[in-house]
Scaffold this motif. Sequence first.
Motif, PDB file in Angstrom:
ATOM      1  N   ILE A 280      -4.878   9.632   8.977  1.00  0.00           N
ATOM      2  CA  ILE A 280      -4.278  10.823   8.413  1.00  0.00           C
ATOM      3  C   ILE A 280      -2.956  10.708   7.690  1.00  0.00           C
ATOM      4  O   ILE A 280      -2.865  11.541   6.602  1.00  0.00           O
ATOM      5  CB  ILE A 280      -4.311  11.925   9.353  1.00  0.00           C
ATOM      6  N   GLU A 281      -2.098  10.204   8.390  1.00  0.00           N
ATOM      7  CA  GLU A 281      -0.633  10.050   7.606  1.00  0.00           C
ATOM      8  C   GLU A 281      -0.647   9.361   6.466  1.00  0.00           C
ATOM      9  O   GLU A 281      -0.199   9.673   5.300  1.00  0.00           O
ATOM     10  CB  GLU A 281       0.365   9.541   8.683  1.00  0.00           C
ATOM     11  N   LEU A 282      -1.603   8.234   6.408  1.00  0.00           N
ATOM     12  CA  LEU A 282      -1.591   7.261   5.173  1.00  0.00           C
ATOM     13  C   LEU A 282      -2.310   8.103   4.114  1.00  0.00           C
ATOM     14  O   LEU A 282      -1.642   8.024   2.864  1.00  0.00           O
ATOM     15  CB  LEU A 282      -2.109   5.997   5.476  1.00  0.00           C
ATOM     16  N   LEU A 283      -3.390   8.740   4.420  1.00  0.00           N
ATOM     17  CA  LEU A 283      -4.061   9.647   3.453  1.00  0.00           C
ATOM     18  C   LEU A 283      -3.250  10.437   2.713  1.00  0.00           C
ATOM     19  O   LEU A 283      -3.051  11.017   1.403  1.00  0.00           O
ATOM     20  CB  LEU A 283      -5.235   9.917   3.740  1.00  0.00           C
ATOM     21  N   GLY A 284      -2.493  11.202   3.628  1.00  0.00           N
ATOM     22  CA  GLY A 284      -1.277  12.337   3.241  1.00  0.00           C
ATOM     23  C   GLY A 284      -0.563  11.806   2.189  1.00  0.00           C
ATOM     24  O   GLY A 284       0.137  12.203   1.262  1.00  0.00           O
ATOM     25  N   ALA A 285       0.069  10.738   2.621  1.00  0.00           N
ATOM     26  CA  ALA A 285       1.070   9.970   1.780  1.00  0.00           C
ATOM     27  C   ALA A 285       0.561   9.539   0.396  1.00  0.00           C
ATOM     28  O   ALA A 285       1.355   9.772  -0.392  1.00  0.00           O
ATOM     29  CB  ALA A 285       1.764   8.651   2.362  1.00  0.00           C
ATOM     30  N   LEU A 286      -0.508   9.061   0.341  1.00  0.00           N
ATOM     31  CA  LEU A 286      -1.218   8.687  -0.851  1.00  0.00           C
ATOM     32  C   LEU A 286      -1.462   9.633  -2.019  1.00  0.00           C
ATOM     33  O   LEU A 286      -1.674   9.742  -2.988  1.00  0.00           O
ATOM     34  CB  LEU A 286      -2.563   7.895  -0.331  1.00  0.00           C
ATOM     35  N   ASN A 287      -1.687  11.026  -1.258  1.00  0.00           N
ATOM     36  CA  ASN A 287      -2.005  12.131  -1.955  1.00  0.00           C
ATOM     37  C   ASN A 287      -0.678  12.996  -2.053  1.00  0.00           C
ATOM     38  O   ASN A 287      -0.742  14.151  -2.708  1.00  0.00           O
ATOM     39  CB  ASN A 287      -2.853  13.000  -1.125  1.00  0.00           C
ATOM     40  N   THR A 288       0.599  12.300  -2.016  1.00  0.00           N
ATOM     41  CA  THR A 288       1.753  13.136  -2.369  1.00  0.00           C
ATOM     42  C   THR A 288       2.614  12.362  -3.277  1.00  0.00           C
ATOM     43  O   THR A 288       3.786  12.166  -2.975  1.00  0.00           O
ATOM     44  CB  THR A 288       2.351  13.578  -1.118  1.00  0.00           C
TER      45      THR A 288
END
Length: 389
Positions: A280-288
């Motif tokens: 979840i944290e990684l996908l959030g980072a990739l989307n920011t």
Amino acid sequence: MNLALLDKVRRQLAAQSRPGDPNRRTRGSAKADIVKALRDTGTAPPDRDSLLQLSSALSDDLIGAGPIQALLDDPAVTDVVVNGAGGAWVDRGEGLRPAEVRISAETTRALACRLAAAAGRRLDTGSPYADVRLPDGTRFHAVLPPIAASGPYLSFRTHRSKAFTLAQLVEADTLSADLADLLLRIVKARIAFVVTGGTGTGKTTLLASLLSAAPATERIVIVEDAAELAPDHPHTLTLESRPANIEGAGEVDLAALVRQALRMRPDRIVVGECRGAEVIELLGALNTGHEGGAGTLHCNAAADAPARLEALALPHGLPRAGLHAQLVAALRVIIHLRRTGSGRQVAEIAVIETGPTRAGNLTVAQAWTRHGPGPAAGVLERLLRERNA
């Protein structure tokens, strides 16, 4: 090994060491200390060759992996396992094969406990399993009886300090030349990707090689349970998770480390192996705005990657529709490896696509295989062109 001599040298080393030194010795420095201890105790062989041979054997028994250290030193070896009474097995890229090493259950248990203690972990009847990283980077896991029915069971995953180049992987037949060129374009285009495959398929090896191809001006922050990735890149930083102590306090998990990585001015964030909430944290980072991130994921086929990510993310509160939206917005490319009769190979490169609406079901379409372009080759080419790659 003569146990009396081993005990005499151990006591001499303890006598000449400062507090804490034994656990910090490298094998190289230990050999010099052992030579001195042998001479101080009057047990040194008279000729130089015999002295060096004895000091090397003692070093293996004192701080190395004892009877199986020679296997771990073999550059072709990726894994060594000890199956209790079932003996030792070794993997040199062609699957596990019996090793010509004989090690008793008592010696195996003593070795496991020593290696765990040197890494600051408890391993005994009350805490019958441990997962640690040895000083040379080797990943070590042990399970003791009664949990291990016919154990002890030991597992070693070797660590290579230098990544292979893509050209070397082509030479080893892990990649075709066309696939290597395509992967290089993906890295240069800063398209986020995940490397998938089963255990021992070479996911970490390939990811390290791809990160090595990133521009030298980029800052790469790597998050791992145990530091295994070693890209040949001048600006990489590794954050390593920490288990809870005996009192159950002090744990630092991968999800927390991904959040810390975001504050370290990264150009790319990499999760060595996605296993849980860190997805979840990684996908959030990739989307920011943190493009070009990567990770590895255990699954049997590229088409299984979305379902595998769902299994990891949904229990931690990310709804299925939200996961799919984040995937198609950030993590579009899957690189899948398989083990074949001739070794580890990149089987396919696939892209994640969605249905008519962004909330539609995800599909994984094959873009390239070892034999050439697949049905979704145009989709991948369009992604690359959009990024001028």
